[in-house]
Design a protein around this motif. Structure first.
Motif, PDB file in Angstrom:
ATOM      1  N   ALA A 103       0.769  -1.078   0.146  1.00  0.00           N
ATOM      2  CA  ALA A 103      -0.076  -0.049   0.115  1.00  0.00           C
ATOM      3  C   ALA A 103       0.797   1.221  -0.030  1.00  0.00           C
ATOM      4  CB  ALA A 103      -0.922  -0.125   1.284  1.00  0.00           C
ATOM      5  N   LEU A 104       1.842   1.217   0.615  1.00  0.00           N
ATOM      6  CA  LEU A 104       2.716   2.393   0.819  1.00  0.00           C
ATOM      7  C   LEU A 104       3.514   2.602  -0.285  1.00  0.00           C
ATOM      8  CD1 LEU A 104       4.230   4.626   2.565  1.00  0.00           C
ATOM      9  CD2 LEU A 104       6.096   2.970   3.112  1.00  0.00           C
ATOM     10  N   ALA A 105       4.075   1.612  -1.130  1.00  0.00           N
ATOM     11  CA  ALA A 105       4.515   1.666  -2.441  1.00  0.00           C
ATOM     12  C   ALA A 105       3.835   2.070  -3.442  1.00  0.00           C
ATOM     13  CB  ALA A 105       5.257   0.059  -2.811  1.00  0.00           C
ATOM     14  N   LEU A 106       2.497   1.622  -3.413  1.00  0.00           N
ATOM     15  CA  LEU A 106       1.605   2.317  -4.541  1.00  0.00           C
ATOM     16  C   LEU A 106       1.500   3.695  -4.269  1.00  0.00           C
ATOM     17  CD1 LEU A 106      -0.888  -0.721  -4.901  1.00  0.00           C
ATOM     18  CD2 LEU A 106       1.091  -0.262  -6.118  1.00  0.00           C
ATOM     19  N   GLN A 107       1.390   4.081  -3.182  1.00  0.00           N
ATOM     20  CA  GLN A 107       1.103   5.487  -2.795  1.00  0.00           C
ATOM     21  C   GLN A 107       2.286   6.297  -3.498  1.00  0.00           C
ATOM     22  OE1 GLN A 107       0.076   7.052   0.876  1.00  0.00           O
ATOM     23  NE2 GLN A 107      -1.213   5.582   1.066  1.00  0.00           N
ATOM     24  N   TRP A 108       3.423   5.654  -3.054  1.00  0.00           N
ATOM     25  CA  TRP A 108       4.850   6.414  -3.500  1.00  0.00           C
ATOM     26  C   TRP A 108       4.847   6.432  -4.977  1.00  0.00           C
ATOM     27  CZ3 TRP A 108       8.602   3.773  -6.062  1.00  0.00           C
ATOM     28  CH2 TRP A 108       9.912   4.631  -6.364  1.00  0.00           C
ATOM     29  N   LEU A 109       4.480   5.440  -5.687  1.00  0.00           N
ATOM     30  CA  LEU A 109       4.621   5.231  -7.217  1.00  0.00           C
ATOM     31  C   LEU A 109       3.655   6.199  -7.841  1.00  0.00           C
ATOM     32  CD1 LEU A 109       5.999   3.423  -9.060  1.00  0.00           C
ATOM     33  CD2 LEU A 109       3.863   2.071  -9.092  1.00  0.00           C
ATOM     34  N   THR A 110       2.421   6.414  -7.234  1.00  0.00           N
ATOM     35  CA  THR A 110       1.439   7.621  -7.776  1.00  0.00           C
ATOM     36  C   THR A 110       2.114   8.889  -7.655  1.00  0.00           C
ATOM     37  OG1 THR A 110      -0.396   6.012  -7.109  1.00  0.00           O
ATOM     38  CG2 THR A 110      -0.891   8.334  -7.566  1.00  0.00           C
ATOM     39  N   LYS A 111       2.707   9.141  -6.357  1.00  0.00           N
ATOM     40  CA  LYS A 111       3.349  10.750  -6.193  1.00  0.00           C
ATOM     41  C   LYS A 111       4.407  10.730  -7.119  1.00  0.00           C
ATOM     42  CE  LYS A 111       5.762  13.025  -2.479  1.00  0.00           C
ATOM     43  NZ  LYS A 111       7.045  13.213  -3.209  1.00  0.00           N
ATOM     44  N   MET A 112       5.203   9.619  -7.631  1.00  0.00           N
ATOM     45  CA  MET A 112       6.465  10.034  -8.592  1.00  0.00           C
ATOM     46  C   MET A 112       5.966   9.990 -10.052  1.00  0.00           C
ATOM     47  SD  MET A 112       8.813  10.216  -6.543  1.00  0.00           S
ATOM     48  CE  MET A 112      10.212   9.999  -7.573  1.00  0.00           C
ATOM     49  N   ALA A 113       4.837   9.567 -10.290  1.00  0.00           N
ATOM     50  CA  ALA A 113       4.267   9.574 -11.671  1.00  0.00           C
ATOM     51  C   ALA A 113       4.701  10.905 -12.411  1.00  0.00           C
ATOM     52  CB  ALA A 113       2.942   9.123 -11.799  1.00  0.00           C
ATOM     53  N   ALA A 114       4.456  11.933 -11.891  1.00  0.00           N
ATOM     54  CA  ALA A 114       4.417  13.330 -12.464  1.00  0.00           C
ATOM     55  C   ALA A 114       5.817  13.751 -12.756  1.00  0.00           C
ATOM     56  CB  ALA A 114       3.532  14.287 -11.612  1.00  0.00           C
ATOM     57  N   SER A 115       6.625  13.230 -12.022  1.00  0.00           N
ATOM     58  CA  SER A 115       8.150  13.823 -12.236  1.00  0.00           C
ATOM     59  C   SER A 115       8.997  12.776 -12.826  1.00  0.00           C
ATOM     60  CB  SER A 115       8.492  14.326 -10.869  1.00  0.00           C
ATOM     61  OG  SER A 115       8.580  13.224  -9.911  1.00  0.00           O
ATOM     62  N   ARG A 116       8.382  11.663 -13.414  1.00  0.00           N
ATOM     63  CA  ARG A 116       9.225  10.419 -13.962  1.00  0.00           C
ATOM     64  C   ARG A 116       8.909  10.022 -15.256  1.00  0.00           C
ATOM     65  NH1 ARG A 116       9.198   5.778  -9.818  1.00  0.00           N
ATOM     66  NH2 ARG A 116      10.908   6.676  -8.780  1.00  0.00           N
ATOM     67  N   ARG A 117       9.997   9.856 -16.082  1.00  0.00           N
ATOM     68  CA  ARG A 117       9.441   9.265 -17.292  1.00  0.00           C
ATOM     69  C   ARG A 117       8.607   8.260 -17.161  1.00  0.00           C
ATOM     70  NH1 ARG A 117      13.624   7.459 -20.597  1.00  0.00           N
ATOM     71  NH2 ARG A 117      15.096   7.442 -18.951  1.00  0.00           N
ATOM     72  N   SER A 118       7.728   7.638 -18.323  1.00  0.00           N
ATOM     73  CA  SER A 118       6.829   6.649 -18.234  1.00  0.00           C
ATOM     74  C   SER A 118       7.628   5.342 -18.416  1.00  0.00           C
ATOM     75  CB  SER A 118       5.763   6.760 -19.482  1.00  0.00           C
ATOM     76  OG  SER A 118       6.645   6.980 -20.643  1.00  0.00           O
TER      77      SER A 118
END
Length: 411
Positions: A103-118
């Motif tokens: 659950a924590l990792a998925l939250q973090w992954l969503t947070k990083m999506a805007a600043s990281r290449r797909s």
């Protein structure tokens, strides 16, 4: 003045019982007490003064502490206290059971999506789903121990993916530091794994550093026949000597051809700092010609299969092989070493300007890193001299070899 890593390493406890406080700004400070250096953040919530613990240096670096502090301020702006409230034991256990690593990792992954290449986002997600979640995903994030993470990444290491194992350890650390910021975990435990993995073999990228050999390569590039995207990338790579990944992912919106500059966003840079690349007149001419084909899309160097993706990471290396330059002679990344050597040893350019343009970290006399615009006018002139030199070299100008040939002759 903001803190620096150099200053922090030198700080010693003065002996004061309360410790010594060193402010970094924006409510973040370092508390030096006895043998430890604690990151702390002071803030006000519901008319009460509070202090948030953000970890211990060097387990939590200066950059990481600033990021945790910024995350905490975001929570405050949203009306949320970044310091978790004390609960009764049964409520606390229920929350721990729900706050799993997955659950924590998925939250973090969503947070990083805007600043990281797909492409990077997809690779990290694949690591999580295939290698981490099956083994530690259901564990409470607060209960994760160093041995739990080590067991997972050693499985990856055992199949020969040493680099991926190290990258996975970094990802776990980023997730747990995010967990510290949101109050799910007490600390990032990955620093305890230092030295537990096999070291990544050091790789030196092959590079041509002799002017005569470089002249031959430049003439081969000029004669290379291929798609305009690959040809343009080949021609401009020696002039700009950015990292291959930075060139591939270049977006049209990042360029101002009238001002002759390319601003690479911090999220795309290895050092996570925006980088300025002055464009010589030759580079602008190549890009204007390329823009007739690709200027209407997102990427300057799009994939031949779809404009929604950038050029393949193998494009330039494959072209070099097709021209007869093996991987032991020249690589796409090697153009950085080529420029670094010849700019210094042949053109006698200032080393600090070269290092700035390579996007390396350059420290001023006070121990602070220069910003992205440091010495920009001088770097513009250097980049134009470099492009002029390359064009003269390609045309057959006399060159001075760097290294004499045994027996008294010259290379």
């Amino acid at each position: 003045m903001p803190l620096t890593d150099l200053l922090i390493r030198k700080l010693k406890h003065s002996g004061k019982p309360s410790g010594d406080k060193y402010n970094d700004g924006r409510s973040l400070y370092l508390l030096v007490k006895e043998a430890n250096k604690y990151w702390r953040m002071n803030y006000r919530y519901e008319d009460k003064h509070k202090t948030l613990a953000l970890g211990i240096y060097p387990e939590v670096s200066l950059a990481e502490a600033r990021e945790l502090c910024a995350d905490a301020r975001k929570l405050l702006r949203g009306g949320v206290d970044p310091k978790p409230k004390k609960q009764n034991p049964s409520e606390l256990q229920d929350e721990v059971d729900e706050n799993t690593f997955e659950a924590l990792a998925l939250q973090w992954l969503t947070k990083m999506a805007a600043s990281r290449r797909s492409a990077t986002q997809e690779k990290v997600q694949a690591w999580l789903e295939h290698d981490l979640f099956p083994f530690i995903g259901s564990m409470p994030a607060a209960a994760i121990k160093p041995r739990d993470i080590l067991g997972v990444i050693q499985r990856v290491e055992a199949r020969g993916a040493i680099d991926s194992a190290h990258r996975m350890k970094q990802v776990c650390g980023q997730i747990l530091r995010y967990g510290v910021a949101v109050g799910w975990v007490e600390r990032d435990v990955t620093p305890d794994l230092k030295g537990a993995l096999v070291a990544i073999p050091r790789t030196n990228f092959a590079a041509i550093t002799e002017p005569k050999q470089l002249a031959l390569l430049l003439r081969s590039i000029d004669a290379y026949e291929g798609h305009i995207v690959a040809v343009s990338a080949l021609k401009i790579t020696p002039m700009l000597f950015v990292r291959p990944g930075e060139l591939r992912a270049a977006e049209c919106s990042e360029f101002d051809l009238d001002a002759a500059e390319w601003r690479i966003p911090a999220a795309k840079m290895k050092m996570k700092t925006e980088h300025m690349v002055p464009l010589a007149t030759q580079a602008v001419a190549i890009l204007r010609e390329l823009y007739r084909v690709t200027g209407h899309g997102k990427f300057v160097f799009p994939s031949l299969r779809t404009e929604q993706a950038c050029m393949s990471e193998n494009t330039i290396n494959a072209a070099l092989r097709a021209m007869g330059f093996s991987k032991d002679v020249m690589t796409a990344h090697g153009f950085r070493a080529t420029a670094r050597t010849i700019l210094d040893e042949v053109l006698n350019e200032r080393v600090d300007l070269i290092e700035h343009q390579l996007a390396h970290r350059v420290i001023d006399p006070n121990g602070r890193a220069y910003n992205r615009t440091a010495h920009l006018p001088a770097r513009r002139l250097m980049m134009q001299r470099w492009a002029d030199y390359l064009y003269k070299l390609r045309a057959g100008a006399d060159v001075i070899p760097l290294h004499p040939v045994p027996g008294g002759g010259q290379a």
